[in-house]
Motif scaffolding. Structure first.
Motif, PDB file in Angstrom:
ATOM      1  N   TYR A 267       2.279  -3.535   9.133  1.00  0.00           N
ATOM      2  CA  TYR A 267       0.969  -3.735   8.526  1.00  0.00           C
ATOM      3  C   TYR A 267       1.153  -4.405   7.165  1.00  0.00           C
ATOM      4  O   TYR A 267       2.032  -4.015   6.391  1.00  0.00           O
ATOM      5  CB  TYR A 267       0.249  -2.396   8.328  1.00  0.00           C
ATOM      6  CG  TYR A 267      -0.049  -1.657   9.615  1.00  0.00           C
ATOM      7  CD1 TYR A 267      -1.309  -1.731  10.198  1.00  0.00           C
ATOM      8  CD2 TYR A 267       0.939  -0.897  10.239  1.00  0.00           C
ATOM      9  CE1 TYR A 267      -1.589  -1.044  11.379  1.00  0.00           C
ATOM     10  CE2 TYR A 267       0.672  -0.216  11.426  1.00  0.00           C
ATOM     11  CZ  TYR A 267      -0.590  -0.291  11.975  1.00  0.00           C
ATOM     12  OH  TYR A 267      -0.851   0.373  13.148  1.00  0.00           O
ATOM     13  N   HIS A 268       0.306  -5.377   6.880  1.00  0.00           N
ATOM     14  CA  HIS A 268       0.348  -6.050   5.588  1.00  0.00           C
ATOM     15  C   HIS A 268      -0.951  -5.723   4.867  1.00  0.00           C
ATOM     16  O   HIS A 268      -2.015  -6.249   5.192  1.00  0.00           O
ATOM     17  CB  HIS A 268       0.501  -7.564   5.765  1.00  0.00           C
ATOM     18  CG  HIS A 268       0.680  -8.283   4.472  1.00  0.00           C
ATOM     19  ND1 HIS A 268       0.414  -9.634   4.326  1.00  0.00           N
ATOM     20  CD2 HIS A 268       1.099  -7.856   3.247  1.00  0.00           C
ATOM     21  CE1 HIS A 268       0.667  -9.987   3.082  1.00  0.00           C
ATOM     22  NE2 HIS A 268       1.079  -8.929   2.411  1.00  0.00           N
TER      23      HIS A 268
ATOM     24  N   ASP B  44       0.043  -6.207  -2.959  1.00  0.00           N
ATOM     25  CA  ASP B  44       0.139  -5.975  -1.524  1.00  0.00           C
ATOM     26  C   ASP B  44       1.297  -5.034  -1.221  1.00  0.00           C
ATOM     27  O   ASP B  44       2.121  -4.720  -2.082  1.00  0.00           O
ATOM     28  CB  ASP B  44       0.281  -7.283  -0.748  1.00  0.00           C
ATOM     29  CG  ASP B  44       1.655  -7.932  -0.945  1.00  0.00           C
ATOM     30  OD1 ASP B  44       2.369  -7.560  -1.914  1.00  0.00           O
ATOM     31  OD2 ASP B  44       2.031  -8.796  -0.138  1.00  0.00           O
ATOM     32  N   GLU B  45       1.356  -4.594   0.008  1.00  0.00           N
ATOM     33  CA  GLU B  45       2.406  -3.690   0.444  1.00  0.00           C
ATOM     34  C   GLU B  45       2.595  -3.848   1.939  1.00  0.00           C
ATOM     35  O   GLU B  45       1.618  -3.897   2.699  1.00  0.00           O
ATOM     36  CB  GLU B  45       2.035  -2.239   0.109  1.00  0.00           C
ATOM     37  CG  GLU B  45       2.960  -1.189   0.668  1.00  0.00           C
ATOM     38  CD  GLU B  45       4.329  -1.150  -0.025  1.00  0.00           C
ATOM     39  OE1 GLU B  45       4.543  -1.969  -0.930  1.00  0.00           O
ATOM     40  OE2 GLU B  45       5.155  -0.313   0.332  1.00  0.00           O
ATOM     41  N   TRP B  46       3.854  -3.941   2.361  1.00  0.00           N
ATOM     42  CA  TRP B  46       4.171  -3.964   3.785  1.00  0.00           C
ATOM     43  C   TRP B  46       4.501  -2.541   4.233  1.00  0.00           C
ATOM     44  O   TRP B  46       5.259  -1.834   3.574  1.00  0.00           O
ATOM     45  CB  TRP B  46       5.359  -4.878   4.048  1.00  0.00           C
ATOM     46  CG  TRP B  46       5.003  -6.346   4.023  1.00  0.00           C
ATOM     47  CD1 TRP B  46       5.023  -7.177   2.945  1.00  0.00           C
ATOM     48  CD2 TRP B  46       4.574  -7.123   5.135  1.00  0.00           C
ATOM     49  NE1 TRP B  46       4.632  -8.442   3.306  1.00  0.00           N
ATOM     50  CE2 TRP B  46       4.346  -8.440   4.655  1.00  0.00           C
ATOM     51  CE3 TRP B  46       4.349  -6.859   6.490  1.00  0.00           C
ATOM     52  CZ2 TRP B  46       3.914  -9.470   5.472  1.00  0.00           C
ATOM     53  CZ3 TRP B  46       3.924  -7.888   7.299  1.00  0.00           C
ATOM     54  CH2 TRP B  46       3.712  -9.178   6.809  1.00  0.00           C
TER      55      TRP B  46
END
Length: 399
Positions: free
Chosen positions: A61-62, A51-53
């Motif tokens: 946004y996640h 994942d990336e924030w």
């Protein structure tokens, strides 16, 4: 009125092509960046890869990626495909309007190969479909097991296409043809592989089955190819305005170096996005390719036989000769009211009707008609090597 209609139709289609291309390239760059920056954490949902924030437009946004698919299919999924389709469709329409309907002006050069416009169009279409077929076969072969080997094979194929078409079409036509082949490969990757594979994954989920991981892997490989081909394709899109890129003796080699430049630039950013040490050496490769391109373009067009002339003529004689050449070979298009069928206004607004006009554009004339043979397009006005030499002598005398 017909000339005005076709001029504006070409303009609007080109505008559409640019807008669609921006959307496609933007989404491609974004998702490759996202893919490279994903982090694996213990708190990820079941079967999630990373994942990336991200923050943009005042909000957070996640983003979470599943290599194959989530355990349950979401109610709504956004499909990124229409940008690619619109780019190819508008690009092909532009190809038809400019190069197929104007084949004698932009696609054919009798000094390269004197062929009928219908034959030229057939050669062009055949090359587009054959290019995709060969590329797809390479991707389906054992070469696909190695990203590097597959990339080198694809590079060799594109360079071969550029070299072969340099003996078929005009410099500009051959240059654009290679761009069309690359663009078709990119769009077909989306239409023929990436989206169908994603649909198979969705169908498997709906049927309660486990999707085949190979579908996602193949789609990712094709998507990465698209990412690396993007910058060379953009270069071709704008390169047809720069004769030193397409109308020189080694235009096919210039295009090969442009591909290396585009790949090295993308490799730098793709590596950087993964959080790995930045490969600064890629900028050295890019700079070296740029220098090599300048050197190759300086080689000029293929040598032509020029009859022996008297020693340097007087300046007035050079001026009069150059003016006569331009007015008889160039001014039918570069005029306030062009006489060439299908041209409503002077190309690029350049008018060459008076001596003052001709002198003001001496540098452009030298580039287009002496250092390269991009003008007249396809040598439709049959300018001779002696006349090109006269322009060269005149341009040198006023520098």
């Amino acid at each position: 009125m017909d000339a005005i209609f076709w001029e504006w139709l070409s303009f609007f289609v080109r505008w559409t092509h640019v807008m669609a291309g921006i959307a496609w390239i933007g989404s491609s760059f974004y998702f490759v960046h996202l893919d490279q920056s994903l982090k694996q954490r213990p708190s990820l949902p079941d079967k999630a890869y990373g994942d990336e924030w991200q923050v943009h437009g005042g909000g957070f946004y996640h983003m979470v990626k599943y290599l194959v698919a989530p355990p349950q299919l979401p109610e709504h999924v956004t499909w990124f495909k229409w940008e690619a389709y619109a780019t190819w469709l508008s690009g092909f329409a532009l190809l038809v309007i400019v190069y197929y309907l104007g084949a004698r002006l932009y696609l054919i050069d009798p000094q390269v190969m004197d062929i009928h416009p219908i034959t030229a169009v057939a050669y062009s279409l055949g090359g587009v479909f054959l290019g995709w077929f060969i590329y797809n076969e390479l991707c389906e072969s054992d070469l696909a097991k190695s990203d590097l080997k597959l990339a080198l094979a694809t590079f060799a194929m594109i360079v071969a296409v550029a070299f072969i078409y340099s003996f078929v079409f005009s410099g500009r036509g051959a240059f654009m043809q290679v761009g069309v082949v690359m663009g078709t490969v990119m769009a077909a990757n989306v239409f023929m592989v990436i989206i169908p594979n994603q649909r198979k994954v969705v169908a498997a989920l709906k049927a309660g089955e486990t999707p085949d991981p190979a579908l996602g892997q193949k789609g990712k490989q094709r998507s990465l190819h698209n990412n690396y081909l993007t910058l060379p394709v953009v270069f071709v899109m704008i390169g047809n305005h720069y004769p030193l890129a397409f109308a020189t003796r080694f235009s096919w080699a210039i295009l090969a170096l442009v591909i290396v430049m585009g790949v090295s630039i993308r490799h730098f950013y793709n590596t950087r996005h993964r959080g790995l040490p930045s490969p600064w050496w890629t900028w050295g490769v890019t700079a070296a390719c740029a220098v090599a391109i300048m050197a190759l373009s300086a080689a000029g067009p293929p040598p032509a036989r020029v009859t022996e002339t008297e020693p340097a003529a007087a300046e007035s004689e050079l001026r009069e000769t150059a003016q006569l050449v331009v007015q008889t070979r160039c001014s039918m298009c570069h005029a306030d009211r062009p006489l060439w069928p299908g041209i409503g206004v002077a190309p690029k607004g350049v008018k060459l009707e008076t001596l003052q006009d001709i002198k003001a554009h001496a540098g452009s004339i030298r580039t287009a008609a002496v250092l390269t043979h991009s003008m007249p397009p396809g040598n439709v006005t049959e300018i001779t090597p002696e006349e090109r030499k006269a322009l060269a002598d005149w341009a040198s005398s006023i520098r």
